[in-house]
Scaffold this active site. Structure first.
Site, mmCIF file in Angstrom:
data_model
loop_
_atom_site.group_PDB
_atom_site.id
_atom_site.type_symbol
_atom_site.label_atom_id
_atom_site.label_comp_id
_atom_site.label_asym_id
_atom_site.label_seq_id
_atom_site.Cartn_x
_atom_site.Cartn_y
_atom_site.Cartn_z
ATOM 1 N N CYS A 160 9.792 -8.119 24.034
ATOM 2 C CA CYS A 160 10.771 -7.080 24.396
ATOM 3 C C CYS A 160 10.525 -6.493 25.789
ATOM 4 C CB CYS A 160 10.763 -5.964 23.358
ATOM 5 S SG CYS A 160 10.898 -6.586 21.676
ATOM 6 N N ASN B 229 18.005 -4.668 17.494
ATOM 7 C CA ASN B 229 16.975 -4.936 18.492
ATOM 8 C C ASN B 229 17.200 -6.346 19.054
ATOM 9 O OD1 ASN B 229 14.619 -5.619 19.845
ATOM 10 N ND2 ASN B 229 13.259 -4.675 18.335
ATOM 11 N N HIS C 85 13.945 0.232 25.841
ATOM 12 C CA HIS C 85 14.126 -0.901 24.934
ATOM 13 C C HIS C 85 14.696 -0.361 23.618
ATOM 14 C CE1 HIS C 85 13.536 -4.132 22.255
ATOM 15 N NE2 HIS C 85 12.457 -3.640 21.678
HETATM 16 N N1 ACO Z 1 15.750 -2.434 2.694
HETATM 17 C C1 ACO Z 1 15.274 -1.672 1.680
HETATM 18 N N2 ACO Z 1 13.978 -1.393 1.533
HETATM 19 C C2 ACO Z 1 13.109 -1.895 2.410
HETATM 20 C C3 ACO Z 1 13.533 -2.696 3.483
HETATM 21 C C4 ACO Z 1 14.908 -2.966 3.611
HETATM 22 N N3 ACO Z 1 15.425 -3.704 4.606
HETATM 23 N N4 ACO Z 1 12.462 -3.030 4.211
HETATM 24 C C5 ACO Z 1 11.394 -2.467 3.618
HETATM 25 N N5 ACO Z 1 11.781 -1.791 2.532
HETATM 26 C C6 ACO Z 1 10.978 -1.034 1.577
HETATM 27 C C7 ACO Z 1 9.527 -1.427 1.621
HETATM 28 O O1 ACO Z 1 9.308 -2.562 0.824
HETATM 29 C C8 ACO Z 1 8.849 -0.183 1.092
HETATM 30 O O2 ACO Z 1 8.974 -0.183 -0.311
HETATM 31 P P1 ACO Z 1 7.760 0.325 -1.240
HETATM 32 O O3 ACO Z 1 7.570 1.756 -0.844
HETATM 33 O O4 ACO Z 1 8.277 0.112 -2.591
HETATM 34 O O5 ACO Z 1 6.603 -0.542 -0.848
HETATM 35 C C9 ACO Z 1 9.724 0.947 1.621
HETATM 36 O O6 ACO Z 1 10.982 0.350 1.959
HETATM 37 C C10 ACO Z 1 9.174 1.621 2.859
HETATM 38 O O7 ACO Z 1 8.787 0.615 3.724
HETATM 39 P P2 ACO Z 1 8.029 0.946 5.027
HETATM 40 O O8 ACO Z 1 7.609 -0.312 5.716
HETATM 41 O O9 ACO Z 1 7.023 1.997 4.765
HETATM 42 O O10 ACO Z 1 9.211 1.608 5.877
HETATM 43 P P3 ACO Z 1 9.119 2.316 7.246
HETATM 44 O O11 ACO Z 1 9.502 3.726 7.106
HETATM 45 O O12 ACO Z 1 7.860 2.023 8.005
HETATM 46 O O13 ACO Z 1 10.323 1.584 8.030
HETATM 47 C C11 ACO Z 1 10.576 -0.129 9.688
HETATM 48 C C12 ACO Z 1 10.248 0.182 8.243
HETATM 49 C C13 ACO Z 1 12.025 0.255 9.943
HETATM 50 C C14 ACO Z 1 10.388 -1.607 9.923
HETATM 51 C C15 ACO Z 1 9.641 0.694 10.608
HETATM 52 O O14 ACO Z 1 8.288 0.512 10.244
HETATM 53 C C16 ACO Z 1 9.807 0.334 12.075
HETATM 54 O O15 ACO Z 1 10.778 0.697 12.712
HETATM 55 N N6 ACO Z 1 8.849 -0.373 12.652
HETATM 56 C C17 ACO Z 1 8.945 -0.855 14.010
HETATM 57 C C18 ACO Z 1 9.440 -2.245 13.952
HETATM 58 C C19 ACO Z 1 10.104 -2.753 15.188
HETATM 59 O O16 ACO Z 1 10.847 -2.082 15.866
HETATM 60 N N7 ACO Z 1 9.846 -4.016 15.468
HETATM 61 C C20 ACO Z 1 10.546 -4.722 16.448
HETATM 62 C C21 ACO Z 1 9.692 -5.451 17.396
HETATM 63 S S1 ACO Z 1 8.659 -4.397 18.333
HETATM 64 C C22 ACO Z 1 9.689 -3.434 19.160
HETATM 65 O O17 ACO Z 1 10.785 -3.788 19.467
HETATM 66 C C23 ACO Z 1 9.180 -2.087 19.504
#
Ligand code: ACO
Length: 325
Positions: free
Chosen positions: A112, A282, A252
């Site tokens: 990114c 993204n 980004h």
């Molecule tokens: N739909 C429904 N539920 C989901 C989904 C989905 N798509 N994905 C995960 N869950 C569930 C999980 O399984 C978990 O369930 P559990 O509590 O029963 O185990 C629950 O939702 C919470 O999951 P978390 O991973 O704790 O959710 P979080 O609040 O961290 O959000 C997310 C997840 C959106 C991926 C967040 O961590 C994030 O934004 N991370 C950054 C990722 C990113 O941007 N990556 C891109 C590349 S790097 C960059 O561009 C910066």
């Protein structure tokens, strides 16, 4: 004399996929995706809409705005982690598509952060030789690199491309004010994507799990916010710039929650930050140049404005750049 952005362009696949449509593919919901990421929809490539095809469309628009012919371009770089082929580079395919026959061309793999690394490189080339005309493109079709059974990742990304024509300007007050870039390969395993499985049985990767994105979302979130904040603060200190004097921030577009956290930490007002992640998701290396092109074409950036960029991605790679428009 440094590099000035003379034109911008962007291109998106025709097909739009809403969160509701994703509900039919994986166990997720529109409510969950909006609440955790702010993303409502993303553009997903169809047949023929390869990374280099989107990149070429974006490049042609940027060249048109710059009033420049493709044949004038000396250097063409494409930042991408979803190249059509491993070899040749996407940059070589774009060169062929648009007829940039004079240019030397290569890809940048910095996830990114790739477009910002590319802008920085373009500025250095132009400082060394002000006659250079450079196309910097960020382009991705990550839809082809996702595990569509993994709801943790497939809901986040979209496809698209953005481009900028960089050249020297007589107005020395314009151009790159400074940049502040970093990488940390020790944290590679929090966000990665294997290439194709090895054809040589002697060098098979034991934990090869497919050529798709694997991510520890929570960890990436924490590192992304802190790293972008530090890069921005470092850049402001290095260039003696007050954040209050920055006209527009083009970050980004990882997701809206990451950006809200960043804005809180930097005490940035929403009006100053360009956000289009809800519409595109993204798009990795393409996200900053797509956002920049929209901001530019919508008149949100005017000559003399201070524009701040920041990015974070797999590697890890991250950084910030400041441009006087
Ligand atoms: N739909 C429904 N539920 C989901 C989904 C989905 N798509 N994905 C995960 N869950 C569930 C999980 O399984 C978990 O369930 P559990 O509590 O029963 O185990 C629950 O939702 C919470 O999951 P978390 O991973 O704790 O959710 P979080 O609040 O961290 O959000 C997310 C997840 C959106 C991926 C967040 O961590 C994030 O934004 N991370 C950054 C990722 C990113 O941007 N990556 C891109 C590349 S790097 C960059 O561009 C910066």
């Amino acid at each position: 004399m440094g590099g000035v952005i003379l034109g911008t362009g962007s291109a998106l696949p025709r097909r739009v996929v809403t969160n509701k449509e994703l509900e039919k593919i994986v166990d997720t919901s529109d409510e969950w995706i909006r609440a955790r990421t702010g993303i409502k929809q993303r553009h997903i490539s169809s047949e023929g809409e390869y990374t280099y095809v989107l990149a070429s469309r974006a490049a042609e628009k940027a060249l048109e705005m710059a009033g420049m012919a493709a044949a004038e371009i000396d250097l063409l770089v494409v930042a991408t982690i979803s190249s059509h082929m491993l070899m040749p580079s996407s940059a070589c395919f774009v060169q062929r598509e648009i007829g940039a026959n004079k240019a030397f061309a290569y890809d940048i793999n910095a996830a990114c952060s790739g477009f910002l690394y590319g802008l920085d490189m373009a500025d250095h080339y132009i400082r060394a030789d002000s006659s250079k005309k450079i196309l910097v493109i960020g382009a991705e079709t990550l839809s082809g690199r996702l595990n569509w059974d993994d709801r943790n990742t497939c809901i986040l990304f979209g496809d698209g491309a953005g481009a900028a024509v960089v050249g020297a300007s007589d107005n020395t007050a314009r151009g790159m004010v400074g940049s502040n870039h970093f990488s940390d390969g020790s944290l590679w395993n929090l966000l990665y994507m294997h290439t194709a499985e090895s054809c040589n049985s002697e060098i098979k990767v034991e934990d090869w799990c497919g050529a798709h994105i694997v991510m520890e979302g929570k960890e990436v979130f924490k590192h992304a916010v802190k790293a972008m904040e530090d890069a921005v603060r470092g850049l402001l200190a290095k260039t003696g710039t007050d954040l209050a004097d920055v006209t527009m921030v083009v970050p980004h577009q990882a997701n809206v929650r990451i950006l809200n956290n960043l804005m809180e930490r930097l005490e940035l007002s929403k009006e100053k930050v360009f956000i289009n992640a809800p519409l595109y998701g993204n798009t990795s290396a393409a996200s900053i140049p797509i956002a920049l092109d929209e901001a530019n074409r919508n008149g949100r950036i005017k000559e003399g404005d201070l524009v701040l960029f920041c990015a974070f991605g797999g590697g890890f790679t991250w950084g910030a750049s400041l441009i006087k428009w």
